[in-house]
Design a protein around this motif. Structure first.
Motif, PDB file in Angstrom:
ATOM      1  N   UNK A 144       7.775  11.904  -3.121  1.00 15.54           N
ATOM      2  CA  UNK A 144       8.622  11.900  -1.920  1.00 15.54           C
ATOM      3  C   UNK A 144       7.818  12.062  -0.628  1.00 15.54           C
ATOM      4  N   UNK A 145       6.538  12.362  -0.739  1.00 12.65           N
ATOM      5  CA  UNK A 145       5.672  12.525   0.434  1.00 12.65           C
ATOM      6  C   UNK A 145       4.982  11.230   0.850  1.00 12.65           C
TER       7      UNK A 145
ATOM      8  N   UNK B 249       0.853  -1.186   0.000  1.00 11.29           N
ATOM      9  CA  UNK B 249       0.000   0.000   0.000  1.00 11.29           C
ATOM     10  C   UNK B 249       0.888   1.235   0.000  1.00 11.29           C
ATOM     11  N   UNK B 250       0.302   2.331  -0.443  1.00 13.10           N
ATOM     12  CA  UNK B 250       0.997   3.618  -0.436  1.00 13.10           C
ATOM     13  C   UNK B 250       0.372   4.448   0.672  1.00 13.10           C
ATOM     14  N   UNK B 251       1.233   5.014   1.517  1.00 12.08           N
ATOM     15  CA  UNK B 251       0.751   5.757   2.683  1.00 12.08           C
ATOM     16  C   UNK B 251       1.465   7.095   2.790  1.00 12.08           C
TER      17      UNK B 251
ATOM     18  N   UNK C 143       3.549   5.609  -8.253  1.00 12.03           N
ATOM     19  CA  UNK C 143       3.834   6.932  -7.690  1.00 12.03           C
ATOM     20  C   UNK C 143       4.660   7.784  -8.654  1.00 12.03           C
ATOM     21  N   UNK C 144       5.699   7.203  -9.205  1.00 14.40           N
ATOM     22  CA  UNK C 144       6.576   7.954 -10.102  1.00 14.40           C
ATOM     23  C   UNK C 144       5.894   8.324 -11.409  1.00 14.40           C
ATOM     24  N   UNK C 145       4.952   7.506 -11.870  1.00 17.60           N
ATOM     25  CA  UNK C 145       4.242   7.779 -13.121  1.00 17.60           C
ATOM     26  C   UNK C 145       3.127   8.795 -12.942  1.00 17.60           C
ATOM     27  N   UNK C 146       2.344   8.668 -11.881  1.00 13.81           N
ATOM     28  CA  UNK C 146       1.137   9.476 -11.724  1.00 13.81           C
ATOM     29  C   UNK C 146       1.243  10.566 -10.667  1.00 13.81           C
ATOM     30  N   UNK C 147       2.342  10.599  -9.946  1.00 11.29           N
ATOM     31  CA  UNK C 147       2.494  11.627  -8.919  1.00 11.29           C
ATOM     32  C   UNK C 147       3.944  11.951  -8.650  1.00 11.29           C
TER      33      UNK C 147
END
Length: 98
Positions: free
Chosen positions: A57-58, A8-10, A48-52
């Motif tokens: 880094x947050x 998951x991404x948090x 994350x790197x593709x869409x944000x």
């Protein structure tokens, strides 16, 4: 599903999970939120790197055993999960908690 490990991404600032709201009908409505799950940690990082890329880094990537998913969904009030099948497109399969 419950014997697998998911990722998951948090948010590092407030601890919130990355979610999707597929049924947003209008602004201000409380549409159900679905926890986004990844099969591999590198898929989460790729997403994350593709869409944000400007905010990547947050966020951090965490592992969650499938056996803990149900409790996590109930604790945070998620309607279900969205499993990312392709992080570049993205292709997401949604599953309800019911």
């Amino acid at each position: 599903m419950f014997s697998q490990i998911y990722y998951v991404v948090r948010s590092r600032s407030d601890g919130r999970y990355l979610t999707a709201h597929p049924e947003t009908a209008s602004k201000g409505s409380n549409s159900p939120s679905f926890l986004l799950l990844f099969n591999e940690d590198f898929e989460a990082l790729s997403y994350l790197n593709t869409h944000g890329a400007d905010v990547a880094d947050r966020f951090g990537v965490e592992s969650v055993p499938g056996s803990q998913l149900k409790n996590l969904l109930k604790r945070w009030g998620f309607a279900g999960v969205g499993i990312i099948r392709d992080p570049l497109l993205p292709n997401i399969e949604f599953f309800s908690l019911d």
